[in-house]
Scaffold this motif. Structure first.
Motif, PDB file in Angstrom:
ATOM      1  N   ALA A 236      33.387  59.770 -17.856  1.00 18.05           N
ATOM      2  CA  ALA A 236      32.506  60.436 -16.899  1.00 18.05           C
ATOM      3  C   ALA A 236      32.841  59.897 -15.517  1.00 18.05           C
ATOM      4  CB  ALA A 236      31.048  60.161 -17.231  1.00 18.05           C
TER       5      ALA A 236
ATOM      6  N   LEU B 187      30.634  63.912 -12.756  1.00 14.96           N
ATOM      7  CA  LEU B 187      29.214  63.564 -12.842  1.00 14.96           C
ATOM      8  C   LEU B 187      28.364  64.343 -11.843  1.00 14.96           C
ATOM      9  CD1 LEU B 187      29.427  59.755 -13.546  1.00 14.96           C
ATOM     10  CD2 LEU B 187      28.107  61.413 -14.867  1.00 14.96           C
TER      11      LEU B 187
ATOM     12  N   ASP C 258      31.669  55.096 -18.029  1.00 16.32           N
ATOM     13  CA  ASP C 258      31.045  55.662 -16.840  1.00 16.32           C
ATOM     14  C   ASP C 258      31.778  55.141 -15.607  1.00 16.32           C
ATOM     15  OD1 ASP C 258      29.468  56.605 -14.808  1.00 16.32           O
ATOM     16  OD2 ASP C 258      27.707  55.392 -15.287  1.00 16.32           O
TER      17      ASP C 258
ATOM     18  N   ALA D 279      27.822  67.089 -17.939  1.00 11.63           N
ATOM     19  CA  ALA D 279      28.847  66.114 -18.309  1.00 11.63           C
ATOM     20  C   ALA D 279      28.586  65.557 -19.701  1.00 11.63           C
ATOM     21  CB  ALA D 279      28.891  64.987 -17.285  1.00 11.63           C
TER      22      ALA D 279
ATOM     23  N   LEU E  27      23.132  59.221 -16.297  1.00 10.35           N
ATOM     24  CA  LEU E  27      24.024  59.546 -17.409  1.00 10.35           C
ATOM     25  C   LEU E  27      23.437  59.088 -18.738  1.00 10.35           C
ATOM     26  CD1 LEU E  27      26.712  60.657 -18.436  1.00 10.35           C
ATOM     27  CD2 LEU E  27      27.731  58.403 -17.993  1.00 10.35           C
TER      28      LEU E  27
END
Length: 427
Positions: A205, A236, A256, A242, A266
């Motif tokens: 991501a 993102l 991430d 996502a 997230l």
């Protein structure tokens, strides 16, 4: 195209002579011998917009100018960083300052907008007469660095992790506080190798800002030559979209490559889509458990992070003398959230600066922009609030900074991070 051509805003002012006087906090000495002496050192001031300003002795008050997002979604984190720095400076000022020179912080809001940061740096240098600069964000650093290097005003411990600014030959007046994304991701991949010796698929991501892309590229570089492959990469821009796209990849690992505002968003998004990856790696800039992990509940359980700071909220550090001293002093000097990780970051950055300033004050010609930068270029220091075995190290050629980390894992039931391995030296 040279940096000088790219920074007409500041240089126009320089041509007009507005940088000739460093400000009320600097002495009026204009001895040309100062500049000649400085040129013999490790940093050449000959090409500075105003060599005299770079070598002029600082007296009275040393101003640190920040361009940072004091409005918008990052305002709380930035506010805590500034509070931590101001608290550490207050402690030093109460003890007499740096050789009698007091320390002050001047802040201008850039709303996390690089163009506003570019404007701010000109105003901080020209109007506020700051001696040192700092900023929050890789895009901001990118926007500021050309003008700042041309003006030869030290930018110390920027809250950024872009590898390009580690090259002291190209950016001699700039250093970063956050570890290089390449170095951090190298440590992350070394940890993953232990858990997945045969390699594995990874869902990545990525925030589309320069900070996020730095982490993403750092991870891609770190897995070269390994059996780890990126099964899916998703921006993102919308964490929910996502999360859905990355879940469909079937990858057991989620990385991430984001900024502070992405970590909780997230985690909540993967919780909403019912995805629980075997391993979730968060960036080191997402370190505050109370604000970025606890609100996500079980969805954050088991998430991993690389850290270098002692956590003042962690019972494991309750008896640490440095933590006790920090908690007492930071609270006594105006910080509202002593255990907040961003407050601690601000304190640690100020501690690093004070170490540089004290070294610079011992230089033959005393405290100046040049002596500050030369001291920063040779710093080898372990702040009391760094985890034992982790130092901040610099050389004349390379802004190394933080090269070691300790892995920590979030335990949702205890609402705390616990160490999950020994200190890893990524150098």
């Amino acid at each position: 195209m040279t940096r000088r051509l790219l920074t007409s805003f500041v240089l126009a002012a320089v041509t007009a002579g507005t940088l000739a006087a460093c400000g009320s906090n600097s002495s009026a000495g204009d001895d040309p011998a100062d500049a000649a002496s400085a040129q013999k050192g490790s940093i050449d001031v000959e090409n500075c917009a105003d060599p005299d300003a770079a070598t002029r002795k600082i007296t009275g008050t040393l101003k640190v100018g920040w361009s940072a997002a004091t409005s918008g979604p990052l305002a709380d984190a930035v506010g805590n960083v500034i509070e931590g720095m101001e608290a550490r400076f207050a402690v030093e000022n109460a003890a007499g300052g740096v050789g009698g020179v007091k320390l002050a912080v001047v802040v201008k809001d850039d709303a996390f907008n690089p163009e506003r940061a570019r404007t701010n740096v000109g105003e901080l240098i020209e109007k506020e007469k700051v001696d040192v600069l700092d900023t929050f964000g890789s895009g901001q650093l990118d926007a500021m660095s050309d003008a700042q290097n041309d003006a030869c005003v030290p930018l110390l411990f920027g809250q950024a992790s872009v590898p390009a600014y580690r090259d002291a030959t190209k950016f001699p007046w700039t250093t970063e506080y956050l570890p290089s994304a390449d170095v951090e991701m190298k440590a992350v991949v070394e940890g993953l190798k232990k858990k997945y010796p045969q390699g594995a698929k990874v869902a990545l991501a990525a925030n589309q800002t320069e900070s996020g892309q730095g982490y993403a590229n750092g991870f891609k570089n770190a897995i070269e030559g390994t059996n780890f492959t990126i099964a899916k990469e998703a921006p993102l821009t919308d964490p929910n979209t996502a999360a859905s796209a990355l879940k469909a990849s079937g990858a057991p690992i989620l990385v991430d490559a984001g900024v502070t505002t992405d970590c909780l968003a997230l985690t909540q998004a993967i919780g909403r889509v019912g995805w629980k990856p075997e391993t979730v790696i968060q960036p080191s800039n997402c370190a505050d458990g109370a604000t970025l992990y606890a609100p996500a509940g079980a969805a954050a359980d088991g998430q991993q992070i690389m850290r270098w700071l002692k956590d003042p909220a962690d019972a494991a550090f309750a008896d640490d003398p440095a933590v006790k001293d920090y908690l007492q002093k930071v609270a006594a000097n105006g910080a509202d959230s002593p255990t907040n990780t961003y407050t601690l970051n601000g304190w640690a950055i100020a501690d690093l600066m004070i170490d540089v300033f004290k070294s610079a004050a011992k230089a033959k010609d005393g405290l100046s922009r040049l002596s500050i930068m030369e001291a920063a270029r040779t710093q080898d220091y372990q702040p009391p609030m760094f985890i034992d075995g982790i130092k901040f190290t610099m050389t004349q050629e390379k802004s190394l900074g933080i090269q070691a980390f300790q892995p920590f894992t979030w335990h949702a039931d205890q609402k705390r991070f616990l160490a999950s391995g020994d200190v890893l030296n990524a150098a």
